[in-house]
Design a protein around this motif. Structure first.
Motif, PDB file in Angstrom:
ATOM      1  N   ILE A  75      -7.602  65.151   3.231  1.00  0.00           N
ATOM      2  CA  ILE A  75      -8.232  66.231   2.464  1.00  0.00           C
ATOM      3  C   ILE A  75      -7.147  67.138   1.866  1.00  0.00           C
ATOM      4  CG2 ILE A  75      -9.534  68.384   2.711  1.00  0.00           C
ATOM      5  CD1 ILE A  75     -11.487  66.882   4.482  1.00  0.00           C
ATOM      6  N   ARG A  76      -6.164  67.541   2.687  1.00  0.00           N
ATOM      7  CA  ARG A  76      -5.102  68.420   2.173  1.00  0.00           C
ATOM      8  C   ARG A  76      -4.314  67.724   1.073  1.00  0.00           C
ATOM      9  NH1 ARG A  76      -4.169  70.754   7.607  1.00  0.00           N
ATOM     10  NH2 ARG A  76      -4.948  72.893   7.566  1.00  0.00           N
ATOM     11  N   GLU A  77      -4.011  66.444   1.282  1.00  0.00           N
ATOM     12  CA  GLU A  77      -3.230  65.723   0.268  1.00  0.00           C
ATOM     13  C   GLU A  77      -3.986  65.634  -1.046  1.00  0.00           C
ATOM     14  OE1 GLU A  77      -0.712  62.740   3.228  1.00  0.00           O
ATOM     15  OE2 GLU A  77      -2.360  61.955   2.009  1.00  0.00           O
ATOM     16  N   LYS A  78      -5.269  65.338  -0.959  1.00  0.00           N
ATOM     17  CA  LYS A  78      -6.057  65.180  -2.183  1.00  0.00           C
ATOM     18  C   LYS A  78      -6.194  66.515  -2.915  1.00  0.00           C
ATOM     19  CE  LYS A  78      -8.777  61.029  -1.227  1.00  0.00           C
ATOM     20  NZ  LYS A  78      -8.464  60.257  -2.435  1.00  0.00           N
ATOM     21  N   ILE A  79      -6.397  67.591  -2.148  1.00  0.00           N
ATOM     22  CA  ILE A  79      -6.513  68.921  -2.775  1.00  0.00           C
ATOM     23  C   ILE A  79      -5.171  69.328  -3.381  1.00  0.00           C
ATOM     24  CG2 ILE A  79      -6.910  71.384  -2.270  1.00  0.00           C
ATOM     25  CD1 ILE A  79      -9.492  70.517  -1.438  1.00  0.00           C
ATOM     26  N   ALA A  80      -4.069  69.027  -2.678  1.00  0.00           N
ATOM     27  CA  ALA A  80      -2.743  69.350  -3.208  1.00  0.00           C
ATOM     28  C   ALA A  80      -2.476  68.571  -4.484  1.00  0.00           C
ATOM     29  CB  ALA A  80      -1.675  69.048  -2.164  1.00  0.00           C
ATOM     30  N   ALA A  81      -3.073  67.369  -4.583  1.00  0.00           N
ATOM     31  CA  ALA A  81      -2.864  66.537  -5.776  1.00  0.00           C
ATOM     32  C   ALA A  81      -3.769  66.990  -6.923  1.00  0.00           C
ATOM     33  CB  ALA A  81      -3.125  65.078  -5.437  1.00  0.00           C
ATOM     34  N   GLY A  82      -4.554  68.036  -6.701  1.00  0.00           N
ATOM     35  CA  GLY A  82      -5.331  68.603  -7.795  1.00  0.00           C
ATOM     36  C   GLY A  82      -6.799  68.221  -7.807  1.00  0.00           C
ATOM     37  N   GLU A  83      -7.261  67.508  -6.796  1.00  0.00           N
ATOM     38  CA  GLU A  83      -8.688  67.173  -6.775  1.00  0.00           C
ATOM     39  C   GLU A  83      -9.501  68.387  -6.329  1.00  0.00           C
ATOM     40  OE1 GLU A  83     -10.033  63.545  -4.956  1.00  0.00           O
ATOM     41  OE2 GLU A  83      -8.149  62.536  -5.434  1.00  0.00           O
ATOM     42  N   SER A  84     -10.715  68.496  -6.833  1.00  0.00           N
ATOM     43  CA  SER A  84     -11.567  69.614  -6.432  1.00  0.00           C
ATOM     44  C   SER A  84     -12.217  69.279  -5.096  1.00  0.00           C
ATOM     45  CB  SER A  84     -12.636  69.860  -7.487  1.00  0.00           C
ATOM     46  OG  SER A  84     -13.605  68.830  -7.416  1.00  0.00           O
ATOM     47  N   PRO A  85     -12.615  70.313  -4.314  1.00  0.00           N
ATOM     48  CA  PRO A  85     -13.288  70.033  -3.037  1.00  0.00           C
ATOM     49  C   PRO A  85     -14.509  69.136  -3.225  1.00  0.00           C
ATOM     50  CG  PRO A  85     -12.704  72.344  -3.159  1.00  0.00           C
ATOM     51  CD  PRO A  85     -12.375  71.757  -4.495  1.00  0.00           C
ATOM     52  N   ALA A  86     -15.221  69.314  -4.326  1.00  0.00           N
ATOM     53  CA  ALA A  86     -16.415  68.490  -4.565  1.00  0.00           C
ATOM     54  C   ALA A  86     -16.038  67.021  -4.728  1.00  0.00           C
ATOM     55  CB  ALA A  86     -17.157  68.987  -5.796  1.00  0.00           C
ATOM     56  N   GLN A  87     -14.910  66.777  -5.404  1.00  0.00           N
ATOM     57  CA  GLN A  87     -14.451  65.388  -5.586  1.00  0.00           C
ATOM     58  C   GLN A  87     -14.070  64.758  -4.257  1.00  0.00           C
ATOM     59  OE1 GLN A  87     -11.480  66.390  -8.586  1.00  0.00           O
ATOM     60  NE2 GLN A  87     -12.290  64.766  -9.900  1.00  0.00           N
ATOM     61  N   VAL A  88     -13.372  65.546  -3.416  1.00  0.00           N
ATOM     62  CA  VAL A  88     -12.934  65.014  -2.124  1.00  0.00           C
ATOM     63  C   VAL A  88     -14.154  64.724  -1.247  1.00  0.00           C
ATOM     64  CG1 VAL A  88     -11.487  65.408  -0.106  1.00  0.00           C
ATOM     65  CG2 VAL A  88     -10.794  66.336  -2.304  1.00  0.00           C
ATOM     66  N   ARG A  89     -15.133  65.649  -1.299  1.00  0.00           N
ATOM     67  CA  ARG A  89     -16.348  65.438  -0.524  1.00  0.00           C
ATOM     68  C   ARG A  89     -17.058  64.168  -0.993  1.00  0.00           C
ATOM     69  NH1 ARG A  89     -19.843  69.159   2.016  1.00  0.00           N
ATOM     70  NH2 ARG A  89     -18.857  70.888   0.994  1.00  0.00           N
ATOM     71  N   ALA A  90     -17.124  64.000  -2.312  1.00  0.00           N
ATOM     72  CA  ALA A  90     -17.794  62.815  -2.862  1.00  0.00           C
ATOM     73  C   ALA A  90     -17.071  61.547  -2.421  1.00  0.00           C
ATOM     74  CB  ALA A  90     -17.845  62.908  -4.387  1.00  0.00           C
ATOM     75  N   TRP A  91     -15.740  61.623  -2.336  1.00  0.00           N
ATOM     76  CA  TRP A  91     -14.956  60.454  -1.898  1.00  0.00           C
ATOM     77  C   TRP A  91     -15.338  60.092  -0.464  1.00  0.00           C
ATOM     78  CZ3 TRP A  91     -11.064  59.604   1.849  1.00  0.00           C
ATOM     79  CH2 TRP A  91     -10.370  58.401   1.711  1.00  0.00           C
ATOM     80  N   LEU A  92     -15.415  61.110   0.395  1.00  0.00           N
ATOM     81  CA  LEU A  92     -15.770  60.848   1.795  1.00  0.00           C
ATOM     82  C   LEU A  92     -17.197  60.321   1.911  1.00  0.00           C
ATOM     83  CD1 LEU A  92     -14.019  63.906   3.409  1.00  0.00           C
ATOM     84  CD2 LEU A  92     -13.615  61.524   4.034  1.00  0.00           C
ATOM     85  N   VAL A  93     -18.111  60.896   1.103  1.00  0.00           N
ATOM     86  CA  VAL A  93     -19.500  60.438   1.133  1.00  0.00           C
ATOM     87  C   VAL A  93     -19.581  58.980   0.655  1.00  0.00           C
ATOM     88  CG1 VAL A  93     -21.777  60.764   0.068  1.00  0.00           C
ATOM     89  CG2 VAL A  93     -20.544  62.730   0.983  1.00  0.00           C
ATOM     90  N   SER A  94     -18.714  58.618  -0.297  1.00  0.00           N
ATOM     91  CA  SER A  94     -18.732  57.229  -0.789  1.00  0.00           C
ATOM     92  C   SER A  94     -18.283  56.253   0.291  1.00  0.00           C
ATOM     93  CB  SER A  94     -17.846  57.089  -2.034  1.00  0.00           C
ATOM     94  OG  SER A  94     -16.483  57.031  -1.661  1.00  0.00           O
ATOM     95  N   LYS A  95     -17.585  56.743   1.314  1.00  0.00           N
ATOM     96  CA  LYS A  95     -17.128  55.881   2.412  1.00  0.00           C
ATOM     97  C   LYS A  95     -18.119  55.880   3.577  1.00  0.00           C
ATOM     98  CE  LYS A  95     -13.278  55.179   0.288  1.00  0.00           C
ATOM     99  NZ  LYS A  95     -13.057  53.885  -0.337  1.00  0.00           N
TER     100      LYS A  95
END
Lengths: 176, 136
Positions: B73-93
């Motif tokens: 989560i920290r890496e993805k946010i640091a890379a510029g992804e929005s929290p909603a995008q990261v959440r969607a990624w986790l939900v897709s898994k």
């Protein structure tokens, strides 16, 4: 008369709700989390070799035309020991079994395989559960069936037992 | 003057050293250098369910896998992804279940519609009552 009956309806609904809460509290929270990646292509990953003498695993290995099993395991995982004989049997039947070792060390893996046997063609290491998370796997052991085109066909959660062999062979497209 | 230069040189040297350290950090336990991103990451970690210790959010779990999820989560946010995008990624898994905050979908729409309908129904009943009261 009908109106009076209607007045009690909210209370009755409330009681039903309380009953549901009670049942919900009594039922232990134990969810089996199924991966949403089943039916989707294997995500891109490269798992470096976990052991000196054995190759690691990467997505490209699963697009070679032959279906393979991808077993998520760890030397520290107690139930994983139980499925090794079954994986060895599958290997003897000509099934390609690969392993992803989660949070493991070379030494611990070597002694695990020396003790239990080594059913794996490839063993990739996954020290930070990155591959596990990509696959939507939530524990060890889990076994994914990957078809020859790199699609995730099936996720088996927990220990693979003798009884699972026919089903797995069917999914791998092999007749028993 | 020479001392000042030495100090400046030392400062300049210290900067790359510092970023080098930041790269070696383990984001499973350590915060992001950007406080706004760290805040976003922490908020998301409170709302993501640990898949091992199922009642807990990953922010408060000691499980290895929870730490690994915090790192990603920290890496993805640091890379510029929005929290909603990261959440969607986790939900897709892992499916909707992994998120404590329900996603709006036809199946979950009653969560928002039922309270609204109850409220409207309540007002309607109340307004009728008041009208009946006035008539008397």
């Amino acid at each position: 008369m009908k109106r009076k009956w209607l007045l009690w309806l909210p209370f009755a609904l409330g009681l039903v709700l309380l009953g549901l809460f009670y049942v919900g509290l009594k039922k232990p929270e134990d969810h089996i989390i199924v991966s949403r990646m089943v039916g989707k292509p294997l995500p891109l990953f490269t798992a470096p070799a976990a052991l000196p003498g054995q190759p690691g695993a990467a997505t490209a290995d699963y697009r070679m035309g032959k279906p393979r099993l991808l077993n998520i395991f760890a030397s520290w995982c107690v139930p994983c020991v139980a499925e090794v004989p079954v994986l060895l049997r599958l290997k003897a039947m000509g099934v390609e079994v690969d392993g992803i070792a989660v949070h493991d060390t070379t030494e611990a893996l070597q002694s695990f395989l020396a003790r239990n046997g080594n059913p794996y063609t490839r063993i990739g290491r996954d020290d930070q559960s990155r591959i596990q998370l990509m696959l939507g796997s939530s524990g060890v052991p889990e076994t994914f069936v990957i078809d020859g085109r790199g699609m995730i066909v099936h996720q088996h959660i927990g220990v693979v037992s003798e009884a699972d062999i026919p089903k797995l062979l069917g999914l791998l497209g092999q007749q028993k | 003057m020479r001392r000042l230069f030495a100090l400046l040189a030392a400062l300049l040297l210290a900067i790359p050293l510092h970023t080098g350290q930041a790269l070696a950090q383990d984001y499973a336990e350590e915060s992001l250098p950007n406080p706004r991103q760290e805040e976003q990451a922490l908020a998301l970690m409170d709302a993501i369910r640990c898949v091992v210790c199922q009642g807990q959010p990953i922010s408060g779990s000691n499980a290895d896998l929870a730490g690994d999820m915090r790192r990603i989560i920290r890496e993805k946010i640091a890379a510029g992804e929005s929290p909603a995008q990261v959440r969607a990624w986790l939900v897709s898994k892992y499916g909707d279940w992994v998120s404590f905050q329900p996603q709006v979908s036809p199946a979950t729409s009653p969560l928002w519609l039922v309270p609204l309908a109850t409220l409207i129904g309540g007002f309607w009943l109340l307004s009728r009552r008041i009208r009946i009261g006035r008539k008397r």
